[in-house]
Write a protein that holds these residues in place. Structure first.
Motif, PDB file in Angstrom:
ATOM      1  N   ILE A  97      17.647 -62.797 -46.350  1.00  0.00           N
ATOM      2  CA  ILE A  97      16.591 -63.173 -44.926  1.00  0.00           C
ATOM      3  C   ILE A  97      17.110 -62.879 -43.335  1.00  0.00           C
ATOM      4  O   ILE A  97      17.168 -62.836 -42.492  1.00  0.00           O
ATOM      5  CB  ILE A  97      15.549 -63.011 -45.269  1.00  0.00           C
ATOM      6  CG1 ILE A  97      15.156 -63.458 -46.324  1.00  0.00           C
ATOM      7  CG2 ILE A  97      14.333 -63.348 -43.434  1.00  0.00           C
ATOM      8  CD1 ILE A  97      14.183 -64.276 -47.113  1.00  0.00           C
ATOM      9  N   LEU A  98      18.245 -64.395 -43.796  1.00  0.00           N
ATOM     10  CA  LEU A  98      18.399 -64.185 -42.144  1.00  0.00           C
ATOM     11  C   LEU A  98      19.457 -63.418 -41.515  1.00  0.00           C
ATOM     12  O   LEU A  98      19.251 -63.216 -40.635  1.00  0.00           O
ATOM     13  CB  LEU A  98      19.626 -65.634 -41.850  1.00  0.00           C
ATOM     14  CG  LEU A  98      19.933 -66.183 -41.652  1.00  0.00           C
ATOM     15  CD1 LEU A  98      19.472 -65.940 -39.970  1.00  0.00           C
ATOM     16  CD2 LEU A  98      21.593 -67.607 -41.551  1.00  0.00           C
ATOM     17  N   HIS A  99      20.295 -62.648 -42.130  1.00  0.00           N
ATOM     18  CA  HIS A  99      21.357 -61.753 -42.221  1.00  0.00           C
ATOM     19  C   HIS A  99      20.394 -60.402 -42.472  1.00  0.00           C
ATOM     20  O   HIS A  99      20.886 -58.980 -41.927  1.00  0.00           O
ATOM     21  CB  HIS A  99      23.301 -61.670 -42.600  1.00  0.00           C
ATOM     22  CG  HIS A  99      23.339 -63.159 -42.491  1.00  0.00           C
ATOM     23  ND1 HIS A  99      22.909 -64.286 -43.917  1.00  0.00           N
ATOM     24  CD2 HIS A  99      23.745 -63.311 -42.160  1.00  0.00           C
ATOM     25  CE1 HIS A  99      23.494 -64.331 -43.352  1.00  0.00           C
ATOM     26  NE2 HIS A  99      24.231 -64.567 -41.583  1.00  0.00           N
ATOM     27  N   GLN A 100      19.388 -59.933 -42.933  1.00  0.00           N
ATOM     28  CA  GLN A 100      18.220 -58.859 -42.574  1.00  0.00           C
ATOM     29  C   GLN A 100      19.113 -57.744 -43.625  1.00  0.00           C
ATOM     30  O   GLN A 100      19.136 -57.086 -43.163  1.00  0.00           O
ATOM     31  CB  GLN A 100      18.247 -58.418 -41.657  1.00  0.00           C
ATOM     32  CG  GLN A 100      16.992 -59.383 -40.399  1.00  0.00           C
ATOM     33  CD  GLN A 100      15.857 -58.727 -41.301  1.00  0.00           C
ATOM     34  OE1 GLN A 100      15.069 -58.411 -41.222  1.00  0.00           O
ATOM     35  NE2 GLN A 100      15.283 -60.772 -41.805  1.00  0.00           N
ATOM     36  N   LYS A 101      19.716 -58.106 -44.782  1.00  0.00           N
ATOM     37  CA  LYS A 101      20.488 -57.512 -45.600  1.00  0.00           C
ATOM     38  C   LYS A 101      20.429 -57.895 -46.666  1.00  0.00           C
ATOM     39  O   LYS A 101      20.241 -59.654 -47.537  1.00  0.00           O
ATOM     40  CB  LYS A 101      22.083 -57.473 -45.338  1.00  0.00           C
ATOM     41  CG  LYS A 101      22.454 -56.893 -43.926  1.00  0.00           C
ATOM     42  CD  LYS A 101      23.819 -57.070 -43.653  1.00  0.00           C
ATOM     43  CE  LYS A 101      24.638 -56.271 -42.422  1.00  0.00           C
ATOM     44  NZ  LYS A 101      23.581 -57.055 -41.080  1.00  0.00           N
ATOM     45  N   VAL A 102      20.854 -56.736 -47.689  1.00  0.00           N
ATOM     46  CA  VAL A 102      20.580 -56.818 -49.532  1.00  0.00           C
ATOM     47  C   VAL A 102      21.968 -56.151 -49.231  1.00  0.00           C
ATOM     48  O   VAL A 102      23.015 -54.710 -48.276  1.00  0.00           O
ATOM     49  CB  VAL A 102      20.074 -55.701 -50.340  1.00  0.00           C
ATOM     50  CG1 VAL A 102      19.802 -55.919 -51.786  1.00  0.00           C
ATOM     51  CG2 VAL A 102      18.168 -56.502 -50.009  1.00  0.00           C
ATOM     52  N   LYS A 103      23.205 -56.920 -49.579  1.00  0.00           N
ATOM     53  CA  LYS A 103      24.457 -56.450 -50.257  1.00  0.00           C
ATOM     54  C   LYS A 103      25.029 -56.446 -51.588  1.00  0.00           C
ATOM     55  O   LYS A 103      24.343 -57.027 -52.829  1.00  0.00           O
ATOM     56  CB  LYS A 103      25.562 -57.455 -50.012  1.00  0.00           C
ATOM     57  CG  LYS A 103      25.945 -57.043 -48.751  1.00  0.00           C
ATOM     58  CD  LYS A 103      26.667 -58.327 -48.162  1.00  0.00           C
ATOM     59  CE  LYS A 103      27.530 -57.879 -46.159  1.00  0.00           C
ATOM     60  NZ  LYS A 103      28.722 -59.047 -46.079  1.00  0.00           N
ATOM     61  N   TYR A 104      25.486 -55.264 -52.893  1.00  0.00           N
ATOM     62  CA  TYR A 104      26.352 -55.297 -53.828  1.00  0.00           C
ATOM     63  C   TYR A 104      27.881 -54.499 -54.270  1.00  0.00           C
ATOM     64  O   TYR A 104      27.433 -53.860 -52.646  1.00  0.00           O
ATOM     65  CB  TYR A 104      24.520 -54.850 -54.333  1.00  0.00           C
ATOM     66  CG  TYR A 104      24.773 -52.957 -54.458  1.00  0.00           C
ATOM     67  CD1 TYR A 104      25.105 -52.425 -55.021  1.00  0.00           C
ATOM     68  CD2 TYR A 104      23.402 -52.599 -53.009  1.00  0.00           C
ATOM     69  CE1 TYR A 104      25.064 -50.569 -54.715  1.00  0.00           C
ATOM     70  CE2 TYR A 104      23.133 -51.445 -52.713  1.00  0.00           C
ATOM     71  CZ  TYR A 104      24.223 -50.496 -53.231  1.00  0.00           C
ATOM     72  OH  TYR A 104      23.943 -48.819 -52.968  1.00  0.00           O
ATOM     73  N   SER A 105      27.719 -54.495 -54.916  1.00  0.00           N
ATOM     74  CA  SER A 105      29.240 -53.906 -55.684  1.00  0.00           C
ATOM     75  C   SER A 105      28.977 -52.766 -56.375  1.00  0.00           C
ATOM     76  O   SER A 105      28.391 -53.185 -57.009  1.00  0.00           O
ATOM     77  CB  SER A 105      29.873 -55.188 -56.170  1.00  0.00           C
ATOM     78  OG  SER A 105      31.270 -54.668 -56.203  1.00  0.00           O
TER      79      SER A 105
END
Length: 170
Positions: free
Chosen positions: A123-131
């Motif tokens: 939430i802090l970075h406003q992102k979802v990351k996945y490989s």
């Protein structure tokens, strides 16, 4: 390795208390105002998206599990439906419950979706990351949309919704 650094904050408004609200593809539609809730397991679709996807009652399977709102009311479920959520080239089938309740969001995606995608969210970075395919892919949140949803939720005047109170008042 999936992780976040200060570089991931670039392009976000800091400091903030914004929810992580993203746009995801369901079927042939780019669906805005989807809340990523990493603290919940219940994936929900609200009436506007249900109607917007042209879903019909015969598309739903029965689900009689009780769902209790933050106000302590039992929310009536219309049913359950499995829908594909596409991120880049990756597809995850998600079982949503369909509720007849107000929300400024169109849907809520939760831990099971994140786990199926092999994703981490911040939430802090406003992102979802996945490989995927040997690369780190990103889904970027929309803080303006998150703030509009918060204002809509605060401004909403509840009407007599089909739910029943549970428990005893204080």
């Amino acid at each position: 390795m999936l992780g976040f650094s200060d570089k991931d904050k670039i392009g976000t408004i800091q400091p903030h208390n914004d929810a992580l609200v993203v746009t995801l593809r369901i079927g042939r539609y780019d669906v805005k105002r989807m809340l990523v809730d990493q603290g919940s397991a219940v994936k929900v679709i609200y009436p506007n998206l249900y109607k917007g996807l042209n879903l019909k009652s015969e598309d739903l399977s029965a689900n009689d599990s009780p769902l209790v709102s933050f106000e302590g009311k039992t929310v009536i479920l219309k049913g359950q439906i499995r829908l594909p959520i596409q991120t880049s080239l990756d597809m995850v089938e998600v079982d949503f419950i369909v509720v007849n309740a107000y929300s400024p969001y169109t849907a809520i995606v939760t831990k099971p979706w994140l786990h199926a995608l092999g994703a981490v969210s911040s939430i802090l970075h406003q992102k979802v990351k996945y490989s995927s395919e040997g690369q780190v892919k990103k889904i970027v949140g929309n803080q303006t949309m998150a703030r509009q949803c918060m204002v809509a939720a605060i401004s909403h005047q509840p009407s007599a919704e089909p739910s029943a109170s549970i428990g005893k008042g204080f």
